[in-house]
Motif scaffolding. Sequence first.
Motif, mmCIF file in Angstrom:
data_model
loop_
_atom_site.group_PDB
_atom_site.id
_atom_site.type_symbol
_atom_site.label_atom_id
_atom_site.label_comp_id
_atom_site.label_asym_id
_atom_site.label_seq_id
_atom_site.Cartn_x
_atom_site.Cartn_y
_atom_site.Cartn_z
ATOM 1 N N ALA A 39 -29.163 -26.641 -25.547
ATOM 2 C CA ALA A 39 -28.733 -25.532 -26.396
ATOM 3 C C ALA A 39 -29.520 -25.554 -27.699
ATOM 4 N N GLY A 40 -29.740 -26.760 -28.240
ATOM 5 C CA GLY A 40 -30.500 -26.902 -29.480
ATOM 6 C C GLY A 40 -31.927 -26.411 -29.315
ATOM 7 N N LYS A 41 -32.542 -26.798 -28.172
ATOM 8 C CA LYS A 41 -33.919 -26.358 -27.901
ATOM 9 C C LYS A 41 -33.971 -24.843 -27.779
ATOM 10 N N PHE A 42 -32.976 -24.300 -27.104
ATOM 11 C CA PHE A 42 -32.904 -22.854 -26.908
ATOM 12 C C PHE A 42 -32.874 -22.148 -28.265
ATOM 13 N N VAL A 43 -32.011 -22.666 -29.143
ATOM 14 C CA VAL A 43 -31.876 -22.066 -30.469
ATOM 15 C C VAL A 43 -33.189 -22.181 -31.246
ATOM 16 N N GLN A 44 -33.791 -23.400 -31.182
ATOM 17 C CA GLN A 44 -35.057 -23.633 -31.863
ATOM 18 C C GLN A 44 -36.157 -22.718 -31.334
ATOM 19 N N GLY A 52 -33.884 -13.662 -36.437
ATOM 20 C CA GLY A 52 -33.567 -12.641 -37.418
ATOM 21 C C GLY A 52 -32.636 -13.053 -38.525
ATOM 22 N N VAL A 53 -32.184 -12.074 -39.259
ATOM 23 C CA VAL A 53 -31.138 -12.310 -40.253
ATOM 24 C C VAL A 53 -30.112 -11.201 -40.075
ATOM 25 N N GLY A 54 -28.890 -11.544 -40.390
ATOM 26 C CA GLY A 54 -27.839 -10.539 -40.321
ATOM 27 C C GLY A 54 -27.559 -10.096 -38.909
ATOM 28 N N GLU A 55 -27.256 -8.816 -38.751
ATOM 29 C CA GLU A 55 -26.748 -8.295 -37.491
ATOM 30 C C GLU A 55 -27.724 -8.421 -36.325
ATOM 31 N N GLU A 56 -29.011 -8.369 -36.641
ATOM 32 C CA GLU A 56 -30.000 -8.326 -35.578
ATOM 33 C C GLU A 56 -30.117 -9.647 -34.811
ATOM 34 N N ALA A 57 -29.686 -10.759 -35.454
ATOM 35 C CA ALA A 57 -29.945 -12.073 -34.882
ATOM 36 C C ALA A 57 -29.171 -12.303 -33.584
ATOM 37 N N ILE A 58 -29.855 -12.941 -32.607
ATOM 38 C CA ILE A 58 -29.178 -13.344 -31.381
ATOM 39 C C ILE A 58 -28.260 -14.518 -31.679
ATOM 40 N N PRO A 61 -27.412 -17.811 -38.221
ATOM 41 C CA PRO A 61 -27.788 -19.113 -38.810
ATOM 42 C C PRO A 61 -26.612 -20.089 -38.788
ATOM 43 N N GLU A 62 -25.393 -19.570 -38.972
ATOM 44 C CA GLU A 62 -24.211 -20.453 -38.951
ATOM 45 C C GLU A 62 -24.081 -21.112 -37.579
ATOM 46 N N ASN A 63 -24.188 -20.298 -36.523
ATOM 47 C CA ASN A 63 -24.063 -20.840 -35.170
ATOM 48 C C ASN A 63 -25.173 -21.836 -34.844
ATOM 49 N N PHE A 367 -25.325 -14.689 -25.824
ATOM 50 C CA PHE A 367 -25.519 -13.849 -24.646
ATOM 51 C C PHE A 367 -25.161 -12.392 -24.961
ATOM 52 N N THR A 368 -23.999 -12.209 -25.601
ATOM 53 C CA THR A 368 -23.569 -10.868 -25.956
ATOM 54 C C THR A 368 -24.595 -10.199 -26.866
ATOM 55 N N SER A 369 -25.040 -10.925 -27.896
ATOM 56 C CA SER A 369 -25.950 -10.257 -28.829
ATOM 57 C C SER A 369 -27.320 -10.052 -28.188
ATOM 58 N N SER A 370 -27.705 -10.920 -27.238
ATOM 59 C CA SER A 370 -28.997 -10.679 -26.601
ATOM 60 C C SER A 370 -28.898 -9.475 -25.662
ATOM 61 N N ASN A 371 -27.724 -9.297 -25.068
ATOM 62 C CA ASN A 371 -27.514 -8.096 -24.257
ATOM 63 C C ASN A 371 -27.605 -6.834 -25.108
ATOM 64 N N GLN A 372 -26.944 -6.930 -26.280
ATOM 65 C CA GLN A 372 -26.990 -5.772 -27.176
ATOM 66 C C GLN A 372 -28.430 -5.488 -27.583
ATOM 67 N N HIS A 373 -29.143 -6.562 -27.867
ATOM 68 C CA HIS A 373 -30.532 -6.454 -28.253
ATOM 69 C C HIS A 373 -31.336 -5.744 -27.166
ATOM 70 N N LEU A 374 -31.094 -6.189 -25.934
ATOM 71 C CA LEU A 374 -31.790 -5.623 -24.783
ATOM 72 C C LEU A 374 -31.475 -4.142 -24.641
ATOM 73 N N GLU A 375 -30.184 -3.836 -24.759
ATOM 74 C CA GLU A 375 -29.779 -2.436 -24.638
ATOM 75 C C GLU A 375 -30.467 -1.576 -25.684
ATOM 76 N N ARG A 376 -30.490 -2.119 -26.907
ATOM 77 C CA ARG A 376 -31.105 -1.397 -27.998
ATOM 78 C C ARG A 376 -32.579 -1.133 -27.685
ATOM 79 N N GLN A 377 -33.244 -2.174 -27.177
ATOM 80 C CA GLN A 377 -34.650 -2.051 -26.812
ATOM 81 C C GLN A 377 -34.841 -0.976 -25.738
ATOM 82 N N GLN A 378 -33.926 -1.056 -24.745
ATOM 83 C CA GLN A 378 -34.063 -0.094 -23.641
ATOM 84 C C GLN A 378 -33.854 1.326 -24.131
#
Length: 424
Positions: A39-44, A52-58, A61-63, A367-378
């Motif tokens: 999980a750490g490697k994934f985050v790194q 990103g920062v703020g809403e855009e981030a998958i 920073p706290e997580n 996962f949720t935010s990456s899905n949102q990211h993907l949707e946004r991209q699409q």
Amino acid sequence: SLRNLGNGHGRESALQLFVQAKKRINDIFKDIDEYVVDAGKFVQGLSPELKGVGEEAIISPENAQVVVGFKVKIDGIREVLTRDHMKVVFFGRTSNGKSTVINAMLREKILPSGIGHTTHCFIQVEGSDNEEASMLTEDSNQPKSIQSLKQLASALSSGKLKENSLIRILWPKSKCRLLREDIVFLDSPGIDVSPDLDLWIDKFCLDADVFVLVANAESTLMQTEKNFFHKVSSRLSKPNVFVLQNRWDVSESEEDIDKVKQQHLDNNIQFLSEELQVADKREAKDRVFFVSARETLVSRLQDDTGIPTPDRALLPGFQARIFEFANFETKFEACISKSAVKTKFEQHTDRGKNITFELKKVMEDAFTSSNQHLERQQRLRQERLDELETLDKQLDLLSREVKAKIKVMVETVERKVASALNDE
Ligand code: GTP
Ligand code: MG
């Protein structure tokens, strides 16, 4: 046969409950560790744009920080786990035979014993993977090697040792099953020797799984002995207490001994169940044993040489007392492994569960935010596609218009040319 009693041959020892549980929980934490590292490697490894920062981030920073924190926590738990063991502590008045009881259980005369005040400080015997015995004192973390039991005895008999200090004896696991199976023994100076009981409890007893009160069968329990256990049970919730009525070899030949035995038993049961309330009456009965540590030790040392003990070295009826000692060990082993698994591993299990639960949440968030990211991209891509299509259509339209216009122009020109020719 008497010979093999207590050395664990021919039966699965109850201590395996702890040994196996420790192995299992270690394996589980190894898995959790790998999971956390991944999980750490994934985050790194997330590209800066995705972090990103703020809403855009998958991963916020706290997580990301939380995942790093888990690694530290897991390392800490694994470190504690490797050191976890079962701990039994022995208390009683001077000369009741505490050190002799431990030696009998270890099947070796490791601790000095003798008349008078023999044990001057706390002595812990624990297993070591090293084939050579060594000793650790509080003033240094450099183990000193032990050449012989005699040398050890003289080191331990020094009058300079402070009552509250601790000497650790690291004894080869290969020599003793109980040490191999992760039991640590703690011997104490007599509780009648002006002790600071509160300090003793704080320093030595808070992580104890079982307490053994070594009493002298020649007298009833003394107030000093009782007081100590009252203090213990006020500090620890329901400590496991065993009572050994030791030196039973000396008493058993006395007249009316059955009556005396019943009296001891009744007193001890009353002490455990009503005074301390650490067991009910039926359990308490299984916590009191009439033994002779001296005979058990002598006979075991002799047995281990392969030559049977000459009966005349022991007092009449010794077989029953040695059997009773082995019986104590069986009950003790079942009790200590069960208790240690619960107290030592329950909290690790809870923390492990918490960490995996939290980590799952972090990954689900990702996962949720990456899905949102993907949707946004699409969606963006779709919008661009739509634009292109419109443009294409417009171009098409335009080109058809242009072609039509050209056609008209050409026709017009042809017509004009034709009529001009006709005019000539
Ligand atoms: P301290 O370290 O001084 O507090 O004493 P302890 O409780 O460790 O007693 P230790 O084991 O040194 O035993 C004291 C003396 O009693 C020794 O001489 C032992 O051999 C003897 N002894 C211990 N257990 C028995 C027993 O069951 N029967 C008999 N007859 N003697 C015993
Ligand atoms: Mg002693």
